[in-house]
Design a protein around this motif. Sequence first.
Motif, PDB file in Angstrom:
ATOM      1  N   UNK A 185      -8.693  -3.637   2.841  1.00 56.63           N
ATOM      2  CA  UNK A 185      -7.760  -2.468   2.709  1.00 56.63           C
ATOM      3  C   UNK A 185      -8.205  -1.663   1.980  1.00 56.63           C
ATOM      4  N   UNK A 186      -8.860  -1.518   0.802  1.00 57.10           N
ATOM      5  CA  UNK A 186      -9.361  -0.507   0.080  1.00 57.10           C
ATOM      6  C   UNK A 186     -10.493   0.287   0.824  1.00 57.10           C
ATOM      7  N   UNK A 187     -11.455  -0.788   1.635  1.00 60.66           N
ATOM      8  CA  UNK A 187     -12.609   0.146   2.563  1.00 60.66           C
ATOM      9  C   UNK A 187     -11.579   0.800   3.536  1.00 60.66           C
ATOM     10  N   UNK A 188     -10.697   0.286   4.136  1.00 61.63           N
ATOM     11  CA  UNK A 188     -10.044   0.933   5.253  1.00 61.63           C
ATOM     12  C   UNK A 188      -8.798   2.103   4.975  1.00 61.63           C
ATOM     13  N   UNK A 189      -8.523   2.050   3.653  1.00 62.07           N
ATOM     14  CA  UNK A 189      -7.669   3.085   2.752  1.00 62.07           C
ATOM     15  C   UNK A 189      -6.223   2.659   3.541  1.00 62.07           C
ATOM     16  N   UNK A 190      -5.881   1.441   3.445  1.00 56.75           N
ATOM     17  CA  UNK A 190      -4.597   0.802   4.105  1.00 56.75           C
ATOM     18  C   UNK A 190      -3.634   0.386   2.765  1.00 56.75           C
ATOM     19  N   UNK A 191      -3.059   1.362   2.355  1.00 56.53           N
ATOM     20  CA  UNK A 191      -1.980   1.115   1.254  1.00 56.53           C
ATOM     21  C   UNK A 191      -1.299  -0.010   1.464  1.00 56.53           C
ATOM     22  N   UNK A 192      -0.614  -0.453   2.774  1.00 61.17           N
ATOM     23  CA  UNK A 192       0.347  -1.310   2.916  1.00 61.17           C
ATOM     24  C   UNK A 192      -0.422  -2.748   2.763  1.00 61.17           C
ATOM     25  N   UNK A 193      -1.561  -3.065   3.225  1.00 60.21           N
ATOM     26  CA  UNK A 193      -2.183  -4.281   3.334  1.00 60.21           C
ATOM     27  C   UNK A 193      -2.658  -4.495   1.855  1.00 60.21           C
ATOM     28  N   UNK A 194      -3.318  -3.450   1.298  1.00 65.97           N
ATOM     29  CA  UNK A 194      -3.655  -3.385  -0.202  1.00 65.97           C
ATOM     30  C   UNK A 194      -2.775  -3.835  -1.218  1.00 65.97           C
ATOM     31  N   UNK A 195      -1.287  -3.298  -1.087  1.00 68.26           N
ATOM     32  CA  UNK A 195      -0.569  -3.475  -2.101  1.00 68.26           C
ATOM     33  C   UNK A 195       0.025  -4.759  -1.875  1.00 68.26           C
ATOM     34  N   UNK A 196       0.283  -5.513  -0.642  1.00 71.21           N
ATOM     35  CA  UNK A 196       0.898  -6.651  -0.337  1.00 71.21           C
ATOM     36  C   UNK A 196       0.067  -7.910  -1.019  1.00 71.21           C
ATOM     37  N   UNK A 197      -1.402  -7.586  -0.552  1.00 69.62           N
ATOM     38  CA  UNK A 197      -2.493  -8.766  -0.936  1.00 69.62           C
ATOM     39  C   UNK A 197      -2.804  -8.432  -2.573  1.00 69.62           C
ATOM     40  N   UNK A 198      -2.719  -7.458  -3.002  1.00 66.04           N
ATOM     41  CA  UNK A 198      -2.914  -7.221  -4.250  1.00 66.04           C
ATOM     42  C   UNK A 198      -1.873  -8.160  -5.101  1.00 66.04           C
ATOM     43  N   UNK A 199      -0.488  -8.003  -4.811  1.00 69.48           N
ATOM     44  CA  UNK A 199       0.653  -8.992  -5.231  1.00 69.48           C
ATOM     45  C   UNK A 199       0.188 -10.282  -5.255  1.00 69.48           C
ATOM     46  N   UNK A 200       0.001 -10.793  -3.952  1.00 68.61           N
ATOM     47  CA  UNK A 200      -0.555 -11.996  -3.447  1.00 68.61           C
ATOM     48  C   UNK A 200      -1.503 -12.588  -4.415  1.00 68.61           C
ATOM     49  N   UNK A 201      -2.702 -11.839  -4.690  1.00 68.98           N
ATOM     50  CA  UNK A 201      -3.859 -12.172  -5.368  1.00 68.98           C
ATOM     51  C   UNK A 201      -3.294 -12.554  -6.857  1.00 68.98           C
ATOM     52  N   UNK A 202      -2.513 -11.623  -7.319  1.00 69.16           N
ATOM     53  CA  UNK A 202      -1.987 -11.546  -8.766  1.00 69.16           C
ATOM     54  C   UNK A 202      -1.171 -13.207  -9.017  1.00 69.16           C
TER      55      UNK A 202
END
Length: 247
Positions: A185-202
Amino acid sequence: MSGLVHTIQFVFGILGNAASLFLFLVPTYTFKRIIKNKSTEQFSGIPYVMAFFNCLLTAWYGLPFITSNNILVTTINGTGATIELIYVLIFLLYAPNKQKRKMILAIFVLVLVAFAAAAVISVLVFHGKNRELFCGIASTVFSIVMYAAPLSIIRLVITTKSVEYMPFLLSFAAILSCTSWFIYAILGMDPYIGISTGVGLTLGIVQLILYFCYCDKKILNKKTFAVEESQQNMDNGHSNDVNLYLP
């Protein structure tokens, strides 16, 4: 996006597919236990309904007429939706009537009504970037809800001081999957996938920490049970070799 960045993103997308497939397949151990015992015990079926719904939404978000260059998101989530549906059907087969009613209601409201409504609205009402925004927000919100579903299990772990109902592989696979998709998500600058997976990672890291905090308790409880059983057998005049170092 430059060619090199796109290639690296594609690689992490492939890794994300592999890690997510592993994550989807980890519960097969749980369902083998359910089928063997013909009981859902203290396991909850709601997280599997949430995962099914989330896979449908995320697969929809990754379709070419919603977003571009996200076909890897659609392929793995389409596969995940099929796997999660199988889990839900097995759970319904062996769950008590009260649990069945809750799950059937959840399936009807979330899958039949909510997903159908989201899909129809996204096609008929929104266009272009607005469609991506609508589907992205919907996918993000319910992804976070899905990742938050194991919070009930976390409460159970803390209450019982046992990790019996929070498998290590499930938490570990969630971390692998979320890490891969977060970088994607970071590489593709996709905030939607980035936010959800960031929460999931935490939340995955929190579960892993809890596992290591309480896994020794599980071993200790088994040892204590073995000692008590051995003592009871001796008191009854029976001889029984008990392994005090159960895994």
